[in-house]
Motif scaffolding. Structure first.
Motif, PDB file in Angstrom:
ATOM      1  N   ALA A 190      -2.439  11.298   4.662  1.00  0.00           N
ATOM      2  CA  ALA A 190      -2.116  10.658   3.381  1.00  0.00           C
ATOM      3  C   ALA A 190      -2.287   9.135   3.408  1.00  0.00           C
ATOM      4  CB  ALA A 190      -0.691  11.007   2.959  1.00  0.00           C
ATOM      5  N   ILE A 191      -2.405   8.548   4.626  1.00  0.00           N
ATOM      6  CA  ILE A 191      -2.703   7.106   4.681  1.00  0.00           C
ATOM      7  C   ILE A 191      -4.101   6.834   5.241  1.00  0.00           C
ATOM      8  CG2 ILE A 191      -0.266   6.384   4.806  1.00  0.00           C
ATOM      9  CD1 ILE A 191      -0.820   5.794   7.847  1.00  0.00           C
ATOM     10  N   GLN A 192      -4.908   7.910   5.316  1.00  0.00           N
ATOM     11  CA  GLN A 192      -6.258   7.744   5.879  1.00  0.00           C
ATOM     12  C   GLN A 192      -7.079   6.721   5.075  1.00  0.00           C
ATOM     13  OE1 GLN A 192      -7.152   9.243   8.873  1.00  0.00           O
ATOM     14  NE2 GLN A 192      -8.829   7.774   8.702  1.00  0.00           N
ATOM     15  N   HIS A 193      -6.845   6.669   3.754  1.00  0.00           N
ATOM     16  CA  HIS A 193      -7.602   5.715   2.912  1.00  0.00           C
ATOM     17  C   HIS A 193      -7.279   4.265   3.297  1.00  0.00           C
ATOM     18  CE1 HIS A 193      -3.706   6.160   0.917  1.00  0.00           C
ATOM     19  NE2 HIS A 193      -3.925   5.044   0.248  1.00  0.00           N
ATOM     20  N   ILE A 194      -6.110   4.054   3.875  1.00  0.00           N
ATOM     21  CA  ILE A 194      -5.747   2.705   4.350  1.00  0.00           C
ATOM     22  C   ILE A 194      -6.356   2.472   5.739  1.00  0.00           C
ATOM     23  CG2 ILE A 194      -3.818   1.145   4.874  1.00  0.00           C
ATOM     24  CD1 ILE A 194      -2.113   3.066   2.993  1.00  0.00           C
ATOM     25  N   ILE A 195      -6.211   3.477   6.613  1.00  0.00           N
ATOM     26  CA  ILE A 195      -6.770   3.364   7.974  1.00  0.00           C
ATOM     27  C   ILE A 195      -8.285   3.144   7.920  1.00  0.00           C
ATOM     28  CG2 ILE A 195      -7.068   4.580  10.194  1.00  0.00           C
ATOM     29  CD1 ILE A 195      -4.414   6.081   9.553  1.00  0.00           C
ATOM     30  N   ASP A 196      -8.941   3.757   6.924  1.00  0.00           N
ATOM     31  CA  ASP A 196     -10.403   3.613   6.792  1.00  0.00           C
ATOM     32  C   ASP A 196     -10.837   2.170   6.521  1.00  0.00           C
ATOM     33  OD1 ASP A 196     -10.815   6.268   7.293  1.00  0.00           O
ATOM     34  OD2 ASP A 196     -11.000   6.865   5.185  1.00  0.00           O
ATOM     35  N   TYR A 250       0.857  -1.197   0.000  1.00  0.00           N
ATOM     36  CA  TYR A 250       0.000   0.000   0.000  1.00  0.00           C
ATOM     37  C   TYR A 250       0.885   1.235   0.000  1.00  0.00           C
ATOM     38  CZ  TYR A 250      -3.839  -3.098   1.375  1.00  0.00           C
ATOM     39  OH  TYR A 250      -4.787  -4.098   1.420  1.00  0.00           O
ATOM     40  N   ARG A 251       0.398   2.319  -0.612  1.00  0.00           N
ATOM     41  CA  ARG A 251       1.195   3.557  -0.666  1.00  0.00           C
ATOM     42  C   ARG A 251       0.371   4.732  -0.129  1.00  0.00           C
ATOM     43  NH1 ARG A 251       5.582   2.544  -4.117  1.00  0.00           N
ATOM     44  NH2 ARG A 251       6.643   4.042  -2.765  1.00  0.00           N
ATOM     45  N   PRO A 252       1.045   5.696   0.498  1.00  0.00           N
ATOM     46  CA  PRO A 252       0.333   6.922   0.894  1.00  0.00           C
ATOM     47  C   PRO A 252      -0.125   7.689  -0.348  1.00  0.00           C
ATOM     48  CG  PRO A 252       2.513   6.777   1.922  1.00  0.00           C
ATOM     49  CD  PRO A 252       2.470   5.741   0.851  1.00  0.00           C
ATOM     50  N   LYS A 253      -1.120   8.572  -0.178  1.00  0.00           N
ATOM     51  CA  LYS A 253      -1.466   9.506  -1.263  1.00  0.00           C
ATOM     52  C   LYS A 253      -0.355  10.552  -1.333  1.00  0.00           C
ATOM     53  CE  LYS A 253      -6.314   8.911  -1.744  1.00  0.00           C
ATOM     54  NZ  LYS A 253      -7.497   8.876  -0.884  1.00  0.00           N
ATOM     55  N   VAL A 254      -0.069  11.021  -2.526  1.00  0.00           N
ATOM     56  CA  VAL A 254       1.024  11.985  -2.691  1.00  0.00           C
ATOM     57  C   VAL A 254       0.577  13.369  -2.215  1.00  0.00           C
ATOM     58  CG1 VAL A 254       2.551  13.122  -4.351  1.00  0.00           C
ATOM     59  CG2 VAL A 254       1.962  10.704  -4.658  1.00  0.00           C
ATOM     60  N   ILE A 255       1.347  13.950  -1.321  1.00  0.00           N
ATOM     61  CA  ILE A 255       1.131  15.347  -0.922  1.00  0.00           C
ATOM     62  C   ILE A 255       2.241  16.146  -1.605  1.00  0.00           C
ATOM     63  CG2 ILE A 255       1.004  16.972   1.000  1.00  0.00           C
ATOM     64  CD1 ILE A 255       0.439  14.587   2.840  1.00  0.00           C
ATOM     65  N   GLU A 256       1.875  17.181  -2.312  1.00  0.00           N
ATOM     66  CA  GLU A 256       2.878  17.989  -3.024  1.00  0.00           C
ATOM     67  C   GLU A 256       3.876  18.597  -2.044  1.00  0.00           C
ATOM     68  OE1 GLU A 256       3.115  18.454  -6.426  1.00  0.00           O
ATOM     69  OE2 GLU A 256       1.530  16.935  -6.543  1.00  0.00           O
ATOM     70  N   ASN A 257       5.152  18.567  -2.419  1.00  0.00           N
ATOM     71  CA  ASN A 257       6.217  19.224  -1.645  1.00  0.00           C
ATOM     72  C   ASN A 257       6.256  18.773  -0.184  1.00  0.00           C
ATOM     73  OD1 ASN A 257       6.849  20.751  -3.942  1.00  0.00           O
ATOM     74  ND2 ASN A 257       5.212  22.188  -3.436  1.00  0.00           N
ATOM     75  N   TYR A 258       6.260  17.463   0.023  1.00  0.00           N
ATOM     76  CA  TYR A 258       6.171  16.939   1.390  1.00  0.00           C
ATOM     77  C   TYR A 258       6.937  15.634   1.479  1.00  0.00           C
ATOM     78  CZ  TYR A 258       3.623  17.138   5.848  1.00  0.00           C
ATOM     79  OH  TYR A 258       3.279  17.282   7.168  1.00  0.00           O
ATOM     80  N   ASN A 259       7.720  15.469   2.542  1.00  0.00           N
ATOM     81  CA  ASN A 259       8.490  14.237   2.720  1.00  0.00           C
ATOM     82  C   ASN A 259       7.607  13.151   3.333  1.00  0.00           C
ATOM     83  OD1 ASN A 259      10.236  12.180   3.555  1.00  0.00           O
ATOM     84  ND2 ASN A 259      11.873  13.599   4.091  1.00  0.00           N
ATOM     85  N   GLN A 260       7.386  12.074   2.570  1.00  0.00           N
ATOM     86  CA  GLN A 260       6.527  10.983   3.043  1.00  0.00           C
ATOM     87  C   GLN A 260       7.253   9.638   3.026  1.00  0.00           C
ATOM     88  OE1 GLN A 260       3.318  12.495   0.117  1.00  0.00           O
ATOM     89  NE2 GLN A 260       2.178  11.280   1.590  1.00  0.00           N
ATOM     90  N   ILE A 261       8.562   9.677   3.224  1.00  0.00           N
ATOM     91  CA  ILE A 261       9.357   8.445   3.119  1.00  0.00           C
ATOM     92  C   ILE A 261       9.159   7.540   4.336  1.00  0.00           C
ATOM     93  CG2 ILE A 261      11.721   7.533   3.083  1.00  0.00           C
ATOM     94  CD1 ILE A 261      12.496  10.008   1.408  1.00  0.00           C
ATOM     95  N   PHE A 262       9.110   8.132   5.524  1.00  0.00           N
ATOM     96  CA  PHE A 262       9.217   7.320   6.734  1.00  0.00           C
ATOM     97  C   PHE A 262       7.846   6.960   7.321  1.00  0.00           C
ATOM     98  CE2 PHE A 262      13.376   9.652   6.602  1.00  0.00           C
ATOM     99  CZ  PHE A 262      14.096   8.544   6.134  1.00  0.00           C
ATOM    100  N   SER A 263       7.198   6.011   6.674  1.00  0.00           N
ATOM    101  CA  SER A 263       5.835   5.647   7.075  1.00  0.00           C
ATOM    102  C   SER A 263       5.786   4.993   8.454  1.00  0.00           C
ATOM    103  CB  SER A 263       5.199   4.731   6.027  1.00  0.00           C
ATOM    104  OG  SER A 263       5.988   3.579   5.820  1.00  0.00           O
ATOM    105  N   ARG A 264       6.891   4.419   8.909  1.00  0.00           N
ATOM    106  CA  ARG A 264       6.882   3.758  10.225  1.00  0.00           C
ATOM    107  C   ARG A 264       6.634   4.757  11.354  1.00  0.00           C
ATOM    108  NH1 ARG A 264       7.814  -1.822  12.130  1.00  0.00           N
ATOM    109  NH2 ARG A 264       8.817  -2.036  10.090  1.00  0.00           N
TER     110      ARG A 264
END
Length: 304
Positions: free
Chosen positions: A111-117, A72-86
Motif C-alpha cells: 500500500a506504500i509501494q507508490h511512495i517507495i517507487d 504521504y498516505r498509503p493506498k486504502v486496502i479494504e478491511n485492513y488495519n493500516q494505522i501503524f506505518s512505522r
C-alpha cells in the motif's frame, strides 16, 4: 524522485508517511491479535471504533500541515488495519529499509509501494527474510543507531518480539560508519504493562538533548543505565509503568522545538513545556488501545 534524509528523531520534519484508519474492517478475533493491549480491549468490549480513530489521525494530519510538512498516505486496502506505518519501513540517511514484519501484514507494504517507487532503486533495501525488524525498534541518532531487540532463546514464542539479533547485524553491515547499539527489551504476550512492544514504547529522544525513558522496559539494567548516562540524568524524563502502558514515550517530533503529544499526557506535556518545547496536543487514546501511538503511525522520509 524523493531524496530521503533522516539522521535522527528530532530534526525539522519535511516529509512523512501517515497511517490510515479508514476501511479498517471488523474487529479482530481474539486469536488474531498481535499484542496484549488489543487483546485486553477486545475482551473488555472497549476496542476502538473506526470513526474515532479516523478523527484522531485527522487531528495529527492537521498539525503536520500547520507546520508545512508534506504528508504521504498509503493506498486504502479494504478491511485492513493500516494505522501503524512505522512498523513497515524506516529511513536512515538516504536508505529506505523495508521491514520484515509479521507475514499477515505484508500487504501494508504494498500500500506504500507508490511512495517507495519514488526512491532511487539502489537506495531501497530489504533485509534477508530471517532478519526480522520493525521500524518502532530502530532509531537513528547521529553517529548511533539505537535498536530494540529480544535476545532470549524463546524469541519465537513471543508474537511481541519483532526485531531479532540478525537484523541488528544487518544494520551493522549496511551502516558500517555508525555504531549500532542494541537494547534487550522486556516482552510479554499477555501483560501489556510488562511488554515493551518496540524500543519506542519505552524510550525516545526529544528536543535537542533530552529523552523519555521507562526503566522496566529494559531487561538489562546496564543498557538502561547506558542511555541515562548518554543523555545525562538531568535530561531524562522517567515515565512510570502506567505511563508506559499509555504510551507516553511514543510522541512524535516535528522539530527539536515542536512535538505532537497525546492530550492526556499531563505530566509529560508539562515537562516538555518546562524545557521550552511547544506541545501540539491531539486526542489519540483510542488508537493507543492497539499498543501504538504517534511515533508508530508516522514514517518520516525527510528531515533537515
Amino acid at each position: 524522485m524523493l531524496s530521503l534524509h533522516i539522521t535522527n528523531e528530532t530534526n525539522r520534519l519535511k516529509a512523512v508517511v501517515l497511517g490510515l484508519a479508514r476501511n479498517i474492517g471488523d474487529q479482530p478475533a481474539i486469536d488474531d491479535t498481535y499484542d496484549p493491549k488489543s487483546l485486553e480491549h477486545l475482551k473488555a468490549g472497549t476496542y476502538p471504533e473506526e470513526q474515532d480513530m479516523v478523527k484522531e489521525i485527522k487531528a495529527v494530519e492537521d498539525v503536520l500541515k500547520k507546520y508545512d510538512v508534506e504528508v504521504y498516505r498509503p493506498k486504502v486496502i479494504e478491511n485492513y488495519n493500516q494505522i501503524f506505518s512505522r512498523d513497515i519501513g524506516f529511513v536512515i540517511e538516504d536508505k529506505f529499509i523495508i521491514a520484515n514484519i509479521l507475514p499477515d501484514r505484508e500487504r501494508e507494504i504494498e500500500a506504500i509501494q507508490h511512495i517507495i517507487d519514488r526512491v532511487p532503486k539502489e537506495n531501497v533495501v530489504r533485509f534477508p527474510e530471517e532478519a526480522h525488524v520493525e521500524g518502532g525498534d530502530v532509531m537513528p541518532h547521529g553517529d548511533y543507531i539505537f535498536v530494540g531487540t529480544y535476545r532470549g532463546e524463546d524469541y519465537p514464542d513471543f508474537i511481541t518480539a519483532r526485531t531479532n539479533t540478525k537484523a541488528v547485524k544487518a544494520l551493522e553491515e549496511l551502516f558500517p560508519n555508525k555504531t549500532v547499539k542494541s537494547f534487550n527489551l522486556r516482552k510479554s504476550n499477555t501483560d501489556a504493562k510488562n511488554n515493551a512492544l518496540h524500543l519506542d514504547c519505552c524510550f525516545q529522544p526529544v528536543g535537542k538533548d533530552k529523552a523519555i525513558i521507562h526503566k522496566n522496559g529494559f531487561l538489562e539494567e546496564e543498557e538502561y543505565e547506558w542511555l541515562v548516562n548518554y543523555f545525562g540524568k538531568e535530561n531524562v524524563f522517567e515515565i512510570t509503568k502506567e505511563e508506559m502502558y499509555h504510551m507516553n514515550s511514543n510522541i512524535f517530533s516535528i522539530s527539536p522545538e515542536v512535538v505532537i503529544s497525546e492530550k492526556n499526557f499531563t505530566r509529560l506535556n508539562a515537562w516538555l513545556r518546562e524545557n521550552g518545547i511547544t506541545v501540539e496536543e491531539v486526542p489519540y487514546a483510542e488508537i493507543a488501545k492497539q499498543e501504538g501511538l504517534l511515533r508508530c503511525s508516522t514514517l518520516p522520509l525527510i528531515r533537515e
